[in-house]
Write a protein that holds these residues in place. Sequence first.
Motif, PDB file in Angstrom:
ATOM      1  N   GLY A 204      39.294  40.149   8.640  1.00 11.78           N
ATOM      2  CA  GLY A 204      38.842  40.065  10.018  1.00 11.78           C
ATOM      3  C   GLY A 204      39.927  39.673  10.984  1.00 11.78           C
ATOM      4  N   ASP A 205      41.138  39.352  10.513  1.00 14.90           N
ATOM      5  CA  ASP A 205      42.244  38.935  11.390  1.00 14.90           C
ATOM      6  C   ASP A 205      43.046  40.146  11.853  1.00 14.90           C
ATOM      7  OD1 ASP A 205      41.788  36.097  11.201  1.00 14.90           O
ATOM      8  OD2 ASP A 205      42.555  36.223   9.141  1.00 14.90           O
ATOM      9  N   SER A 206      43.807  39.956  12.938  1.00 14.18           N
ATOM     10  CA  SER A 206      44.599  41.036  13.526  1.00 14.18           C
ATOM     11  C   SER A 206      45.889  41.233  12.732  1.00 14.18           C
ATOM     12  CB  SER A 206      44.923  40.718  14.984  1.00 14.18           C
ATOM     13  OG  SER A 206      45.848  41.647  15.509  1.00 14.18           O
ATOM     14  N   MET A 207      46.074  42.417  12.193  1.00  9.55           N
ATOM     15  CA  MET A 207      47.311  42.720  11.469  1.00  9.55           C
ATOM     16  C   MET A 207      48.504  42.742  12.418  1.00  9.55           C
ATOM     17  SD  MET A 207      45.996  45.656   8.784  1.00  9.55           S
ATOM     18  CE  MET A 207      45.208  46.632  10.081  1.00  9.55           C
ATOM     19  N   LYS A 208      48.264  43.226  13.660  1.00  4.93           N
ATOM     20  CA  LYS A 208      49.342  43.278  14.641  1.00  4.93           C
ATOM     21  C   LYS A 208      49.842  41.882  14.979  1.00  4.93           C
ATOM     22  CE  LYS A 208      50.400  44.795  19.350  1.00  4.93           C
ATOM     23  NZ  LYS A 208      49.878  45.428  20.582  1.00  4.93           N
ATOM     24  N   ASP A 209      48.932  40.944  15.209  1.00  5.50           N
ATOM     25  CA  ASP A 209      49.334  39.571  15.508  1.00  5.50           C
ATOM     26  C   ASP A 209      50.111  38.953  14.343  1.00  5.50           C
ATOM     27  OD1 ASP A 209      48.132  39.799  17.957  1.00  5.50           O
ATOM     28  OD2 ASP A 209      46.315  38.671  17.400  1.00  5.50           O
ATOM     29  N   SER A 276      43.836  33.440   9.333  1.00  4.11           N
ATOM     30  CA  SER A 276      43.466  32.811   8.061  1.00  4.11           C
ATOM     31  C   SER A 276      44.247  33.407   6.896  1.00  4.11           C
ATOM     32  CB  SER A 276      41.957  32.986   7.810  1.00  4.11           C
ATOM     33  OG  SER A 276      41.644  34.368   7.670  1.00  4.11           O
ATOM     34  N   ILE A 277      44.502  32.548   5.925  1.00  4.62           N
ATOM     35  CA  ILE A 277      45.081  32.975   4.643  1.00  4.62           C
ATOM     36  C   ILE A 277      43.998  32.713   3.605  1.00  4.62           C
ATOM     37  CG2 ILE A 277      46.938  32.652   2.973  1.00  4.62           C
ATOM     38  CD1 ILE A 277      48.701  31.650   5.203  1.00  4.62           C
TER      39      ILE A 277
END
Length: 290
Positions: A204-209, A276-277
């Motif tokens: 759900g996190d942004s790969m670009k960021d 998140s990791i």
Amino acid sequence: MSSPTPAPAPTSAADTTSGVDLSFVASVVDWLQANIMQIIGAFAVLVIGLLIASVLSRAAERALKKHPRFDPTIAELLSKMVKYALWAVVLVTVLSQFGVQTASILAALGGMALAVGLALQGTLSNVASGVMILVQRPFVVGEAISVDRFTATVQRIGLFTTELKQFDGLFVMVPNSELWNQPIINLHRHPTRRIELIVGIGYGDSMKDARETLLALAAADERALDDPEPQAFVASLDDSSVGIGLRVWCATGDYMALSWDLTEAAKAAFDDKGISIPFPQREVTMVSAA
């Protein structure tokens, strides 16, 4: 009436011994007179041959030490081999001056060399491998290498064994044949190395960021080289995370420290940005019996 003839006086033991000594000395003198030219020639060959062997061995050692690909140890070994080979030639030449059949002697020496070689097969294998290591120079003293199960710094290279010091401080002595017959990874031969860091983030996190964050970390550290420039990319799609990769080139001496620092900084930066990791996760579906 004639007087009786006196009996001859008995020969004393001293006179007999003296006669034997004189005859032996006379035979030696006769042999020397008959072979004086051969003796002079053999002595001249011996002296001149030893001088030439000494001069050529020293010249070979100096020439080999000047060559950048020859280690001083191998240069000394080869110079001694040249000297001993010339000594053997001189000995055979001297014996031939007296009519000695040198073919049988050479055959006997060859048989002895073969027997010794078979008896010392393992030892000679280490010596041959040591010579190849010193000539080919896959590593030198002070460089770190990885071979088989060892990752260590080279302390000493001998003709039979190589001494290593592991990163935990343990001493390791490895036979040269084991080193030469396996792939050797030299960790310090090239001036630069590439670090590849893979960090997993949530789906759900942004790969670009995440990629921009890792590139910013590389740009902020002066140990990271600009050429080749750092790269951030999506490395993998795993079961519970997306692997974001970072490739950074640095000086070989900075490799370990920069790798550790980037790993720690990546965790802190992702926490600050709310990336998140995730831990490994499994979805369990309960199906009730009808």
